[in-house]
Design an enzyme around this catalytic site. Sequence first.
Site, PDB file in Angstrom:
ATOM      1  N   ASP A 187       0.835  -1.202   0.000  1.00 26.18           N
ATOM      2  CA  ASP A 187       0.000   0.000   0.000  1.00 26.18           C
ATOM      3  C   ASP A 187       0.868   1.249   0.000  1.00 26.18           C
ATOM      4  O   ASP A 187       1.905   1.303   0.666  1.00 26.18           O
ATOM      5  CB  ASP A 187      -0.917   0.007   1.228  1.00 26.18           C
ATOM      6  CG  ASP A 187      -0.151   0.028   2.544  1.00 26.18           C
ATOM      7  OD1 ASP A 187      -0.019   1.112   3.142  1.00 26.18           O
ATOM      8  OD2 ASP A 187       0.331  -1.043   2.965  1.00 26.18           O
ATOM      9  N   SER A 188       0.466   2.232  -0.792  1.00 26.25           N
ATOM     10  CA  SER A 188       1.127   3.532  -0.855  1.00 26.25           C
ATOM     11  C   SER A 188       2.593   3.363  -1.260  1.00 26.25           C
ATOM     12  O   SER A 188       2.882   2.878  -2.351  1.00 26.25           O
ATOM     13  CB  SER A 188       0.967   4.250   0.490  1.00 26.25           C
ATOM     14  OG  SER A 188       1.306   5.602   0.400  1.00 26.25           O
ATOM     15  N   ALA A 189       3.531   3.706  -0.368  1.00 25.09           N
ATOM     16  CA  ALA A 189       4.943   3.476  -0.682  1.00 25.09           C
ATOM     17  C   ALA A 189       5.213   1.999  -0.894  1.00 25.09           C
ATOM     18  O   ALA A 189       6.035   1.612  -1.738  1.00 25.09           O
ATOM     19  CB  ALA A 189       5.818   4.010   0.452  1.00 25.09           C
ATOM     20  N   GLY A 191       3.109  -0.076  -2.218  1.00 27.04           N
ATOM     21  CA  GLY A 191       2.637  -0.378  -3.563  1.00 27.04           C
ATOM     22  C   GLY A 191       3.672  -0.026  -4.603  1.00 27.04           C
ATOM     23  O   GLY A 191       3.853  -0.737  -5.603  1.00 27.04           O
ATOM     24  N   LEU A 215      -2.228  -1.159  -3.610  1.00 26.61           N
ATOM     25  CA  LEU A 215      -3.226  -0.330  -2.952  1.00 26.61           C
ATOM     26  C   LEU A 215      -2.762   1.123  -2.976  1.00 26.61           C
ATOM     27  O   LEU A 215      -1.705   1.444  -2.422  1.00 26.61           O
ATOM     28  CB  LEU A 215      -3.435  -0.774  -1.503  1.00 26.61           C
ATOM     29  CG  LEU A 215      -3.748  -2.254  -1.249  1.00 26.61           C
ATOM     30  CD1 LEU A 215      -3.931  -2.495   0.242  1.00 26.61           C
ATOM     31  CD2 LEU A 215      -4.973  -2.691  -2.020  1.00 26.61           C
TER      32      LEU A 215
END
Length: 397
Positions: A187-189, A191, A215
């Site tokens: 997720d985020s970083a 991802g 994500l």
Amino acid sequence: MGMQTGKKRLVRGSMIVGLVFVVACFIIIGTVQSWRYTEAGRVPPKTAVILHAVDEQLLPQGLSTPSFLASPTAPTITRIDTEMATSDGGSIPLRIYKPIAAGPHPVIVYYHGGAFMEGYGNIESHDNVIRSLAGRTQAIVVAPGYRLAPEFEYPTAFNDSYETVKWVEQEADLLDADVSQLAVAGDSAGGNLAAAVSYRAKSEEGPSIKSQVLLYPLTTFLDSEFASRDLYSSGYYFLSRGVMERSRQTYAPIEEDWSSPFTSPLLTEDLSNMPDTLVLTAEFDPLRDEGEAYAKRLFEAGNQVTAVRYDGVMHGFVSFYEVMERGNDGMRQMASYLNQSFSSTGQETYNKEGFEISVLQTQDSWRDELEAYAMGAYLIGRHIERRISDIFLQNEA
């Protein structure tokens, strides 16, 4: 006469209590409704109270579904904490969840978010997601505690992430893992790291990655023009432009690195033969548009891609799956996608009908509505408690 007077007092008291209750309900409902009107648009009640709680630093520790609403289940997974030696002579922690049942099992390497920086995210802050993913997929989930900026700059976190996939492949027997069923997610970083690891594995003919779940991923370090970066970058939606700029300065301080496919997957020239991909984005998220742009580029390169945008939620919403129905939907979709990937034969045909982003405009359930107002009542109480405390401090001063 005395008995009649007592009854009248009881009735009058009941009426007063009832009136106070009704007034309190109107105040709670009105307050929560006012929180729904944010700087970039109207959000659902549950999203509103969580955004307000975080913005005002009122979120209680250990926020989770009330115990009387939870369904007890027998444990099906076990946790192992270990370490992995890195190629530069260091080491990183690994958190592993694996099924109790005998394997071999599919394996997912999960990369936590947190802007690549110390203090913004780690395997502890994302333990609920990692644990739930293992329970819902009955796969082995390996989560590396990759090293963070500012102490460790690029490519340390990226190298740690790629070496974790190689470690899983090397330790397959020890893990009781079926590495022919290997997926990455983040997720985020995280991802961003998952996408970069998939590309490196393909480019170097490294471990075979069957699927990836991204994500709300960061997909470029360049100052690209995306509407979502302007609309939702104040920080009220959990990710600010300031944090993104600080992340870039500390994680990748050398500007030449910003165009690398290992920091900016969106800029990768050849995205053919990448793993099947699920990209989940959020409506109120500065990273929304670049995540969807990356999904489109993967599709145009001939890959199987599913792109889903959840309306009414903010960056990081899946982490709130225990208290947000939309977050639980995202968690459920991630697990379902990976389960389908593990059970597929790999013979699916490429969808040539054109790229499409599925927009989920889910409605709040009665439970979400009820919990939103209950949480709103709690937050109002916290506001009152804080105000009284400030008054006492001022008087003492």
